[in-house]
Write a protein that holds these residues in place. Structure first.
Motif, PDB file in Angstrom:
ATOM      1  N   VAL A 115       0.861  -1.169   0.000  1.00  0.00           N
ATOM      2  CA  VAL A 115       0.000   0.000   0.000  1.00  0.00           C
ATOM      3  C   VAL A 115       0.907   1.231   0.000  1.00  0.00           C
ATOM      4  O   VAL A 115       1.993   1.221   0.589  1.00  0.00           O
ATOM      5  CB  VAL A 115      -0.960  -0.041   1.214  1.00  0.00           C
ATOM      6  CG1 VAL A 115      -0.231   0.048   2.535  1.00  0.00           C
ATOM      7  CG2 VAL A 115      -2.031   0.997   1.119  1.00  0.00           C
ATOM      8  N   TYR A 116       0.494   2.272  -0.711  1.00  0.00           N
ATOM      9  CA  TYR A 116       1.295   3.484  -0.890  1.00  0.00           C
ATOM     10  C   TYR A 116       0.549   4.723  -0.401  1.00  0.00           C
ATOM     11  O   TYR A 116      -0.667   4.702  -0.223  1.00  0.00           O
ATOM     12  CB  TYR A 116       1.596   3.709  -2.383  1.00  0.00           C
ATOM     13  CG  TYR A 116       2.551   2.728  -2.989  1.00  0.00           C
ATOM     14  CD1 TYR A 116       3.913   2.964  -2.976  1.00  0.00           C
ATOM     15  CD2 TYR A 116       2.085   1.565  -3.596  1.00  0.00           C
ATOM     16  CE1 TYR A 116       4.801   2.074  -3.544  1.00  0.00           C
ATOM     17  CE2 TYR A 116       2.963   0.659  -4.167  1.00  0.00           C
ATOM     18  CZ  TYR A 116       4.318   0.924  -4.137  1.00  0.00           C
ATOM     19  OH  TYR A 116       5.204   0.034  -4.700  1.00  0.00           O
ATOM     20  N   GLY A 117       1.281   5.818  -0.269  1.00  0.00           N
ATOM     21  CA  GLY A 117       0.703   7.136  -0.041  1.00  0.00           C
ATOM     22  C   GLY A 117      -0.051   7.262   1.263  1.00  0.00           C
ATOM     23  O   GLY A 117       0.366   6.753   2.306  1.00  0.00           O
ATOM     24  N   ASP A 118      -1.185   7.960   1.201  1.00  0.00           N
ATOM     25  CA  ASP A 118      -1.984   8.200   2.404  1.00  0.00           C
ATOM     26  C   ASP A 118      -2.483   6.900   3.024  1.00  0.00           C
ATOM     27  O   ASP A 118      -2.644   6.825   4.249  1.00  0.00           O
ATOM     28  CB  ASP A 118      -3.166   9.117   2.082  1.00  0.00           C
ATOM     29  CG  ASP A 118      -2.720  10.543   1.781  1.00  0.00           C
ATOM     30  OD1 ASP A 118      -1.611  10.937   2.220  1.00  0.00           O
ATOM     31  OD2 ASP A 118      -3.472  11.262   1.094  1.00  0.00           O
ATOM     32  N   SER A 119      -2.711   5.888   2.213  1.00  0.00           N
ATOM     33  CA  SER A 119      -3.137   4.594   2.753  1.00  0.00           C
ATOM     34  C   SER A 119      -2.028   3.970   3.593  1.00  0.00           C
ATOM     35  O   SER A 119      -2.293   3.360   4.637  1.00  0.00           O
ATOM     36  CB  SER A 119      -3.547   3.645   1.628  1.00  0.00           C
ATOM     37  OG  SER A 119      -4.673   4.152   0.950  1.00  0.00           O
ATOM     38  N   ALA A 120      -0.786   4.125   3.171  1.00  0.00           N
ATOM     39  CA  ALA A 120       0.347   3.622   3.959  1.00  0.00           C
ATOM     40  C   ALA A 120       0.450   4.380   5.281  1.00  0.00           C
ATOM     41  O   ALA A 120       0.728   3.782   6.331  1.00  0.00           O
ATOM     42  CB  ALA A 120       1.642   3.748   3.163  1.00  0.00           C
ATOM     43  N   ILE A 121       0.204   5.671   5.243  1.00  0.00           N
ATOM     44  CA  ILE A 121       0.252   6.473   6.466  1.00  0.00           C
ATOM     45  C   ILE A 121      -0.860   6.059   7.414  1.00  0.00           C
ATOM     46  O   ILE A 121      -0.662   5.985   8.631  1.00  0.00           O
ATOM     47  CB  ILE A 121       0.170   7.978   6.127  1.00  0.00           C
ATOM     48  CG1 ILE A 121       1.404   8.399   5.330  1.00  0.00           C
ATOM     49  CG2 ILE A 121       0.009   8.819   7.382  1.00  0.00           C
ATOM     50  CD1 ILE A 121       2.735   8.108   6.008  1.00  0.00           C
ATOM     51  N   LYS A 122      -2.029   5.729   6.883  1.00  0.00           N
ATOM     52  CA  LYS A 122      -3.125   5.258   7.744  1.00  0.00           C
ATOM     53  C   LYS A 122      -2.732   3.967   8.449  1.00  0.00           C
ATOM     54  O   LYS A 122      -3.015   3.788   9.640  1.00  0.00           O
ATOM     55  CB  LYS A 122      -4.398   5.063   6.936  1.00  0.00           C
ATOM     56  CG  LYS A 122      -5.557   4.557   7.795  1.00  0.00           C
ATOM     57  CD  LYS A 122      -6.855   4.564   7.070  1.00  0.00           C
ATOM     58  CE  LYS A 122      -8.037   4.052   7.846  1.00  0.00           C
ATOM     59  NZ  LYS A 122      -7.905   3.789   9.246  1.00  0.00           N
ATOM     60  N   VAL A 123      -2.080   3.049   7.738  1.00  0.00           N
ATOM     61  CA  VAL A 123      -1.595   1.815   8.357  1.00  0.00           C
ATOM     62  C   VAL A 123      -0.669   2.167   9.518  1.00  0.00           C
ATOM     63  O   VAL A 123      -0.810   1.640  10.635  1.00  0.00           O
ATOM     64  CB  VAL A 123      -0.859   0.918   7.339  1.00  0.00           C
ATOM     65  CG1 VAL A 123      -0.189  -0.260   8.030  1.00  0.00           C
ATOM     66  CG2 VAL A 123      -1.812   0.439   6.252  1.00  0.00           C
ATOM     67  N   CYS A 124       0.282   3.068   9.260  1.00  0.00           N
ATOM     68  CA  CYS A 124       1.243   3.456  10.297  1.00  0.00           C
ATOM     69  C   CYS A 124       0.540   4.055  11.511  1.00  0.00           C
ATOM     70  O   CYS A 124       0.837   3.683  12.654  1.00  0.00           O
ATOM     71  CB  CYS A 124       2.246   4.457   9.746  1.00  0.00           C
ATOM     72  SG  CYS A 124       3.350   3.795   8.495  1.00  0.00           S
ATOM     73  N   LYS A 125      -0.382   4.968  11.269  1.00  0.00           N
ATOM     74  CA  LYS A 125      -1.072   5.627  12.379  1.00  0.00           C
ATOM     75  C   LYS A 125      -1.944   4.642  13.156  1.00  0.00           C
ATOM     76  O   LYS A 125      -1.991   4.684  14.395  1.00  0.00           O
ATOM     77  CB  LYS A 125      -1.912   6.791  11.865  1.00  0.00           C
ATOM     78  CG  LYS A 125      -1.075   7.989  11.454  1.00  0.00           C
ATOM     79  CD  LYS A 125      -1.947   9.122  10.966  1.00  0.00           C
ATOM     80  CE  LYS A 125      -1.132  10.365  10.675  1.00  0.00           C
ATOM     81  NZ  LYS A 125      -1.968  11.479  10.204  1.00  0.00           N
ATOM     82  N   ASP A 126      -2.643   3.766  12.456  1.00  0.00           N
ATOM     83  CA  ASP A 126      -3.522   2.806  13.124  1.00  0.00           C
ATOM     84  C   ASP A 126      -2.747   1.812  13.985  1.00  0.00           C
ATOM     85  O   ASP A 126      -3.220   1.378  15.028  1.00  0.00           O
ATOM     86  CB  ASP A 126      -4.355   2.020  12.103  1.00  0.00           C
ATOM     87  CG  ASP A 126      -5.466   2.836  11.478  1.00  0.00           C
ATOM     88  OD1 ASP A 126      -5.691   3.995  11.918  1.00  0.00           O
ATOM     89  OD2 ASP A 126      -6.104   2.324  10.542  1.00  0.00           O
ATOM     90  N   LEU A 127      -1.553   1.442  13.527  1.00  0.00           N
ATOM     91  CA  LEU A 127      -0.806   0.379  14.201  1.00  0.00           C
ATOM     92  C   LEU A 127       0.339   0.886  15.071  1.00  0.00           C
ATOM     93  O   LEU A 127       0.917   0.095  15.837  1.00  0.00           O
ATOM     94  CB  LEU A 127      -0.271  -0.609  13.169  1.00  0.00           C
ATOM     95  CG  LEU A 127      -1.331  -1.293  12.300  1.00  0.00           C
ATOM     96  CD1 LEU A 127      -0.684  -2.289  11.364  1.00  0.00           C
ATOM     97  CD2 LEU A 127      -2.404  -1.960  13.155  1.00  0.00           C
ATOM     98  N   LEU A 128       0.674   2.151  14.991  1.00  0.00           N
ATOM     99  CA  LEU A 128       1.836   2.693  15.701  1.00  0.00           C
ATOM    100  C   LEU A 128       1.878   2.312  17.188  1.00  0.00           C
ATOM    101  O   LEU A 128       2.925   1.865  17.668  1.00  0.00           O
ATOM    102  CB  LEU A 128       1.903   4.209  15.529  1.00  0.00           C
ATOM    103  CG  LEU A 128       3.198   4.871  15.985  1.00  0.00           C
ATOM    104  CD1 LEU A 128       4.378   4.409  15.136  1.00  0.00           C
ATOM    105  CD2 LEU A 128       3.059   6.385  15.897  1.00  0.00           C
ATOM    106  N   PRO A 129       0.778   2.429  17.924  1.00  0.00           N
ATOM    107  CA  PRO A 129       0.855   2.094  19.351  1.00  0.00           C
ATOM    108  C   PRO A 129       1.119   0.605  19.622  1.00  0.00           C
ATOM    109  O   PRO A 129       1.530   0.247  20.718  1.00  0.00           O
ATOM    110  CB  PRO A 129      -0.515   2.474  19.903  1.00  0.00           C
ATOM    111  CG  PRO A 129      -1.208   3.228  18.844  1.00  0.00           C
ATOM    112  CD  PRO A 129      -0.532   2.932  17.542  1.00  0.00           C
ATOM    113  N   HIS A 130       0.895  -0.226  18.630  1.00  0.00           N
ATOM    114  CA  HIS A 130       0.995  -1.676  18.818  1.00  0.00           C
ATOM    115  C   HIS A 130       2.267  -2.274  18.221  1.00  0.00           C
ATOM    116  O   HIS A 130       2.595  -3.421  18.507  1.00  0.00           O
ATOM    117  CB  HIS A 130      -0.231  -2.362  18.211  1.00  0.00           C
ATOM    118  CG  HIS A 130      -1.511  -1.771  18.705  1.00  0.00           C
ATOM    119  ND1 HIS A 130      -1.978  -1.961  19.990  1.00  0.00           N
ATOM    120  CD2 HIS A 130      -2.411  -0.957  18.099  1.00  0.00           C
ATOM    121  CE1 HIS A 130      -3.109  -1.299  20.152  1.00  0.00           C
ATOM    122  NE2 HIS A 130      -3.398  -0.691  19.017  1.00  0.00           N
TER     123      HIS A 130
END
Length: 118
Positions: free
Chosen positions: A67-82
């Protein structure tokens, strides 16, 4: 997404994933021989799954979700705490995406690349 599901995806990406800049675009991807796992990532976060080639001998067929772009950033933000192993990589990817200064963006990208060598 509930906390248990987020932890599962974070653990999967800690072990099988990669957080990187592809040109000027953030990218998150994972390679694995278990296609249903990658399809679950695609169903949850979008992106695509592709065949990485037939296996041969003792090697099984590989697949890749990306996944690229803003979708990749959403993955990062959603999973960052975990995330555990790759939390710093995900944070750098987020920061690089939104850094407007080219020299600073290049520096963040270099730091991200250097973390992969550890």
């Amino acid at each position: 997404m509930n906390k248990s599901t987020a932890r599962y995806y974070a653990g999967f990406l800690d072990g099988e994933g990669c957080f990187s800049m592809h040109g000027n675009s953030p990218r998150v991807y994972a390679s694995n021989t278990h296609l249903p796992s990658l399809n679950r990532l695609r169903d949850q976060f979008g992106g695509s799954v592709r065949d990485r080639g037939k296996g041969s001998g003792n090697h099984r067929q590989m697949f890749e979700w990306y996944v690229y772009g803003d979708s990749a950033i959403k993955v990062c933000k959603d999973l960052l705490p975990h995330l555990r192993e790759k939390q710093a990589q995900a944070a750098l990817l987020i920061n690089a995406r939104f850094e407007p200064r080219p020299a600073a963006k290049k520096s963040l990208t270099r730091m991200l690349h250097d973390l992969k060598k550890l």
